[in-house]
Scaffold this motif. Structure first.
Motif, PDB file in Angstrom:
ATOM      1  N   GLU A  91       0.525  -1.030   0.102  1.00  0.00           N
ATOM      2  CA  GLU A  91      -0.075   0.053  -0.138  1.00  0.00           C
ATOM      3  C   GLU A  91       0.941   1.134   0.126  1.00  0.00           C
ATOM      4  O   GLU A  91       0.387   2.090  -0.116  1.00  0.00           O
ATOM      5  N   ASP A  95       0.338   3.610  -2.538  1.00  0.00           N
ATOM      6  CA  ASP A  95       0.798   5.815  -2.326  1.00  0.00           C
ATOM      7  C   ASP A  95       1.594   6.465  -3.259  1.00  0.00           C
ATOM      8  O   ASP A  95       1.141   6.974  -3.836  1.00  0.00           O
ATOM      9  N   ARG A  98       0.036   6.201  -7.293  1.00  0.00           N
ATOM     10  CA  ARG A  98      -0.946   6.814  -6.976  1.00  0.00           C
ATOM     11  C   ARG A  98      -0.685   8.204  -7.015  1.00  0.00           C
ATOM     12  O   ARG A  98      -1.116   9.199  -8.314  1.00  0.00           O
ATOM     13  N   GLU A 102      -1.190  11.433 -10.246  1.00  0.00           N
ATOM     14  CA  GLU A 102      -1.912  11.925 -10.353  1.00  0.00           C
ATOM     15  C   GLU A 102      -1.190  13.327 -10.598  1.00  0.00           C
ATOM     16  O   GLU A 102      -1.776  13.814 -11.211  1.00  0.00           O
ATOM     17  N   GLU A 183      -7.311   4.557 -10.397  1.00  0.00           N
ATOM     18  CA  GLU A 183      -7.663   3.523  -9.704  1.00  0.00           C
ATOM     19  C   GLU A 183      -8.056   2.530 -10.054  1.00  0.00           C
ATOM     20  O   GLU A 183      -7.326   0.953  -9.697  1.00  0.00           O
ATOM     21  N   ASP A 184      -8.266   2.103 -11.497  1.00  0.00           N
ATOM     22  CA  ASP A 184      -8.178   0.573 -12.329  1.00  0.00           C
ATOM     23  C   ASP A 184      -6.979   0.484 -12.524  1.00  0.00           C
ATOM     24  O   ASP A 184      -5.966  -0.776 -11.766  1.00  0.00           O
ATOM     25  N   MET A 186      -4.184   1.245 -10.278  1.00  0.00           N
ATOM     26  CA  MET A 186      -3.533   1.359  -9.425  1.00  0.00           C
ATOM     27  C   MET A 186      -4.368  -0.180  -8.598  1.00  0.00           C
ATOM     28  O   MET A 186      -3.141  -1.281  -8.343  1.00  0.00           O
ATOM     29  N   GLU A 187      -5.472  -0.907  -8.792  1.00  0.00           N
ATOM     30  CA  GLU A 187      -5.573  -2.321  -8.567  1.00  0.00           C
ATOM     31  C   GLU A 187      -4.836  -3.027  -8.780  1.00  0.00           C
ATOM     32  O   GLU A 187      -4.431  -4.395  -9.091  1.00  0.00           O
ATOM     33  N   ARG A 190      -0.931  -4.230  -7.550  1.00  0.00           N
ATOM     34  CA  ARG A 190      -1.365  -4.230  -6.369  1.00  0.00           C
ATOM     35  C   ARG A 190      -0.794  -5.004  -6.301  1.00  0.00           C
ATOM     36  O   ARG A 190       0.673  -5.907  -5.904  1.00  0.00           O
TER      37      ARG A 190
END
Length: 211
Positions: A91, A95, A98, A102, A183-184, A186-187, A190
């Protein structure tokens, strides 16, 4: 008053002027590219004269170098914040990814990021700065990983390079497919981060043997 509560000194006039030039230069480089943007266009964007620009930067290359160094400082501050937090290592890296996605999620920002890389391929001075940023980025990541208990073995450098490539790739994707949702992304990252962060040399050898 504790050390942590000491007030931050107000920026000097020279610092404010430099920041004004850098903001204007970013807009010009986004719009015209490094080669297309001139000192005159940067001065016009900053509502300054060319002579005023030269008080703070000796040439356009110095402006580019300052923008790259600014990015390095922002990255260092971000990683310091990540290291200060506890929690799941995957995570923490999400971060970081992300934050980068962004930051360059807008086409203009992605274009400027790619301009940096293109200029580094042509200009040895900019190449040195970009490589320094990359080395610092990987060192920050290495320290974060080791502090969080990631395997520190003969695969860590290769794993760090892969993590950085996955993060850096957002600038290209933002240009090629601006509809991609962060977010897609990021998933999808993971499970890849989980392998790269926790796979020590013995685990990797076992995984290879089983495949």
């Amino acid at each position: 008053m504790t050390h942590a509560e000491l007030p931050v000194p107000a920026p000097t006039r020279a610092e404010l002027r430099r920041a004004q030039v850098l903001e204007a230069a970013s807009k010009c480089f986004n719009r015209e590219g490094f080669n297309g943007a001139s000192m005159a266009s940067i001065a016009a964007e900053a509502s300054m004269s060319v002579g005023q620009i030269y008080r703070y930067f000796e040439n356009k290359e110095a402006i580019i170098a300052a923008l790259v160094e600014q990015s390095m400082e922002e990255w260092g501050s971000r990683m310091a914040g990540v290291r200060a937090r506890s929690g799941d290592l995957v995570e923490q890296m999400i971060d970081v990814a992300r934050y980068h996605a962004e930051k360059v999620g807008q086409l203009e920002s992605a274009a400027l990021c790619l301009e940096f890389f293109a200029e580094a391929a042509r200009n040895p001075r900019i190449a040195d700065i970009v490589r320094l940023i990359d080395a610092n980025m990987r060192q920050h990541l290495r320290e974060t990983l080791i502090l969080a208990g990631a395997a520190d073995d003969d695969t860590i450098d290769a794993r760090l390079h892969m993590i950085v490539m996955l993060i850096d790739g957002w600038a290209l994707r933002a240009v090629k497919d601006p509809s991609l949702a962060i977010e897609d992304y990021m998933e999808s990252l993971r499970p890849l981060f989980a392998i790269l962060l926790r796979c020590g040399s013995e685990d990797c050898a076992t995984a290879k043997a089983a495949s």
